[in-house]
Design a protein around this motif. Structure first.
Motif, PDB file in Angstrom:
ATOM      1  N   LYS A  84     -35.740  13.487   5.099  1.00  0.00           N
ATOM      2  CA  LYS A  84     -34.546  13.143   6.101  1.00  0.00           C
ATOM      3  C   LYS A  84     -33.777  11.848   5.741  1.00  0.00           C
ATOM      4  O   LYS A  84     -32.627  11.715   5.901  1.00  0.00           O
ATOM      5  N   LEU A  85     -34.548  11.069   5.199  1.00  0.00           N
ATOM      6  CA  LEU A  85     -33.876   9.629   4.915  1.00  0.00           C
ATOM      7  C   LEU A  85     -33.379   9.777   3.353  1.00  0.00           C
ATOM      8  O   LEU A  85     -32.707   8.733   2.998  1.00  0.00           O
TER       9      LEU A  85
ATOM     10  N   ALA B 273     -23.516   4.053  -3.762  1.00  0.00           N
ATOM     11  CA  ALA B 273     -22.458   3.102  -3.744  1.00  0.00           C
ATOM     12  C   ALA B 273     -22.712   1.801  -3.883  1.00  0.00           C
ATOM     13  O   ALA B 273     -21.674   1.128  -4.585  1.00  0.00           O
ATOM     14  N   ALA B 274     -23.616   1.197  -3.859  1.00  0.00           N
ATOM     15  CA  ALA B 274     -24.089   0.010  -3.861  1.00  0.00           C
ATOM     16  C   ALA B 274     -24.002  -0.295  -5.223  1.00  0.00           C
ATOM     17  O   ALA B 274     -23.353  -1.232  -5.902  1.00  0.00           O
TER      18      ALA B 274
ATOM     19  N   GLU C 248     -29.658   9.819  15.320  1.00  0.00           N
ATOM     20  CA  GLU C 248     -30.649   9.349  14.462  1.00  0.00           C
ATOM     21  C   GLU C 248     -30.174   8.282  13.317  1.00  0.00           C
ATOM     22  O   GLU C 248     -28.897   8.308  12.978  1.00  0.00           O
ATOM     23  N   VAL C 249     -30.766   7.811  12.418  1.00  0.00           N
ATOM     24  CA  VAL C 249     -30.719   6.939  11.477  1.00  0.00           C
ATOM     25  C   VAL C 249     -29.317   6.224  11.760  1.00  0.00           C
ATOM     26  O   VAL C 249     -28.265   6.314  10.843  1.00  0.00           O
TER      27      VAL C 249
ATOM     28  N   TRP D 277     -29.053   3.049  11.082  1.00  0.00           N
ATOM     29  CA  TRP D 277     -28.717   2.111  10.275  1.00  0.00           C
ATOM     30  C   TRP D 277     -27.680   2.646   9.175  1.00  0.00           C
ATOM     31  O   TRP D 277     -26.674   2.025   8.756  1.00  0.00           O
ATOM     32  N   PHE D 278     -27.808   3.856   8.789  1.00  0.00           N
ATOM     33  CA  PHE D 278     -26.859   4.704   7.969  1.00  0.00           C
ATOM     34  C   PHE D 278     -25.495   4.732   8.623  1.00  0.00           C
ATOM     35  O   PHE D 278     -24.392   4.508   7.962  1.00  0.00           O
TER      36      PHE D 278
ATOM     37  N   MET E 135     -21.169  -2.897   3.681  1.00  0.00           N
ATOM     38  CA  MET E 135     -22.579  -2.250   3.718  1.00  0.00           C
ATOM     39  C   MET E 135     -23.756  -3.162   4.181  1.00  0.00           C
ATOM     40  O   MET E 135     -24.335  -2.806   5.494  1.00  0.00           O
TER      41      MET E 135
ATOM     42  N   ILE F 114     -16.897  -3.301   0.121  1.00  0.00           N
ATOM     43  CA  ILE F 114     -17.574  -2.398   0.318  1.00  0.00           C
ATOM     44  C   ILE F 114     -19.125  -2.841   0.372  1.00  0.00           C
ATOM     45  O   ILE F 114     -19.770  -2.457   1.302  1.00  0.00           O
ATOM     46  N   LEU F 115     -19.517  -3.701  -0.631  1.00  0.00           N
ATOM     47  CA  LEU F 115     -20.704  -4.461  -0.512  1.00  0.00           C
ATOM     48  C   LEU F 115     -20.920  -5.192   0.904  1.00  0.00           C
ATOM     49  O   LEU F 115     -21.940  -5.051   1.456  1.00  0.00           O
TER      50      LEU F 115
ATOM     51  N   ILE G 157     -17.840  -4.606 -10.115  1.00  0.00           N
ATOM     52  CA  ILE G 157     -17.709  -6.104 -10.089  1.00  0.00           C
ATOM     53  C   ILE G 157     -17.989  -6.662 -11.433  1.00  0.00           C
ATOM     54  O   ILE G 157     -17.199  -7.555 -11.913  1.00  0.00           O
TER      55      ILE G 157
ATOM     56  N   ILE H  31     -23.739   1.475   8.270  1.00  0.00           N
ATOM     57  CA  ILE H  31     -23.171   1.225   7.069  1.00  0.00           C
ATOM     58  C   ILE H  31     -22.050   1.818   6.471  1.00  0.00           C
ATOM     59  O   ILE H  31     -21.010   1.503   6.259  1.00  0.00           O
TER      60      ILE H  31
ATOM     61  N   CYS I 161     -20.418  -0.275  -6.978  1.00  0.00           N
ATOM     62  CA  CYS I 161     -19.608  -1.587  -6.510  1.00  0.00           C
ATOM     63  C   CYS I 161     -20.216  -2.806  -7.521  1.00  0.00           C
ATOM     64  O   CYS I 161     -19.238  -3.267  -8.009  1.00  0.00           O
TER      65      CYS I 161
ATOM     66  N   THR J 209     -26.334   5.237   0.093  1.00  0.00           N
ATOM     67  CA  THR J 209     -26.121   3.828  -0.070  1.00  0.00           C
ATOM     68  C   THR J 209     -26.290   3.456  -1.404  1.00  0.00           C
ATOM     69  O   THR J 209     -25.678   2.636  -1.747  1.00  0.00           O
TER      70      THR J 209
ATOM     71  N   PRO K 130     -29.289   9.700   3.061  1.00  0.00           N
ATOM     72  CA  PRO K 130     -28.507   8.408   3.594  1.00  0.00           C
ATOM     73  C   PRO K 130     -29.214   7.178   2.451  1.00  0.00           C
ATOM     74  O   PRO K 130     -27.908   6.519   2.038  1.00  0.00           O
TER      75      PRO K 130
END
Lengths: 183, 125
Positions: free
Chosen positions: B4-5, B15-16, A110-111, A113-114, A152, A148-149, B23, A117, B19, B12, B8
């Protein structure tokens, strides 16, 4: 007899998946770079095939996905005529595959999309790591945050695409199975 | 579903943001630097980017007829041409600051810009 038929069908299937991945890869290589100032940022849409196989194949998902990935990397390097990029592709591809596999196990397919990434980010980390080792310089690591960006964004795109694709394919194969039962 | 989401999305986003912060913080100020040219990890040339090397070009040759031409104009440096198929380093354009080296992957050439005083000082800025 049934066994041979099955394995032939399986082999043809893998060949088709490899052809799809290779087509995406080569088409993408013809496009101009997304951001010319930062090398190495690209959509990486061929990863859709790996993501799809890992969560869709019922038997041997890992073996099939890895085979298709390796065939795509080797043939892709031959066809685009850049043998030097083979090493970078392999480093990125294998690291990315490992992380993708881990994620798809954790989230049970599942998920997506992650998972996409994570795979995209680690693909770029693997490539830049290979570049740092091959060129014996840490200077290239300055691009890590950008890559990394970029990974993603690219991974999100291919992860979402693979997610939609898996859903559609499951619906189609379910329908096909129920049709077979009726007849 | 939302729980659950959470993991993730959290990873994400973290980390974004990390970064993006790297920068922004890592962007060095505009001043005079020196471009160091490396081939196979060894320094082969230094080009001052203070205007004194204006108009200078150097040619780097390698195995199998590999040839890269590096050009300085004013305080900027670029890969003017390269005998490789992908031309990524040429497309990277002009550079005048540290933390964004010009890289030629197939010929293993790196043009890294650092502080003029053989410097690690540019890293601190």
């Amino acid at each position: 007899m049934a066994q041979t038929q099955k394995s032939t069908k399986h082999m043809v299937q893998l060949g088709l998946y490899t052809a799809i991945a290779l087509t995406i890869f080569i088409l993408e290589a013809q496009l101009p770079p997304v951001l010319p100032a930062i090398p190495g940022i690209k959509p990486g849409l061929a990863n859709i095939v790996t993501l799809f196989l890992l969560s869709y194949q019922r038997q041997h998902p890992v073996r099939d996905a890895l085979l298709v990935l390796l065939a795509r990397i080797f043939l892709g390097s031959f066809f685009t005529g850049q043998m030097m990029s083979l090493l970078y592709s392999l480093a990125g591809g294998i690291l990315s595959f490992g992380v993708t596999l881990l994620c798809s196990r954790i989230f049970k397919g599942e998920v997506l999309w992650f998972t996409g990434i994570a795979g995209g980010v680690f693909h770029n980390i693997g490539q830049i790591g290979a570049a740092a080792v091959l060129m014996q310089t840490s200077a290239v690591l300055a691009y890590l945050p950008y890559l990394i960006l970029g990974g993603m964004a690219a991974g999100l795109l291919s992860g979402l695409a693979a997610g939609f694709f898996v859903k559609r394919m499951r619906r189609i194969s379910d329908r096909a199975a129920s049709c077979q039962k009726k007849s | 579903m939302i729980k659950k989401l959470l993991i993730p999305i959290g990873i994400t986003a973290a980390a974004a943001l990390g970064c993006a912060a790297a920068i922004i913080i890592g962007k060095p100020p505009a001043q005079s630097y020196t471009a160091y040219v490396y081939q196979n990890g060894k320094e082969i040339a230094r080009l001052p980017l203070d205007g004194s090397a204006d108009g200078k070009t150097i040619t780097v040759t390698g195995e199998d007829g590999a040839e890269n031409i590096i050009e300085v104009t004013g305080k900027k440096v670029q890969m003017k041409s390269a005998s490789c198929p992908d031309q990524l380093c040429v497309k990277m354009g002009w550079r005048d600051r540290p933390n964004s080296p010009i890289v030629c992957l197939p010929h293993k050439i790196v043009i890294d810009i650092k502080g003029t005083s053989d410097g690690t000082d540019a890293e601190i800025n």
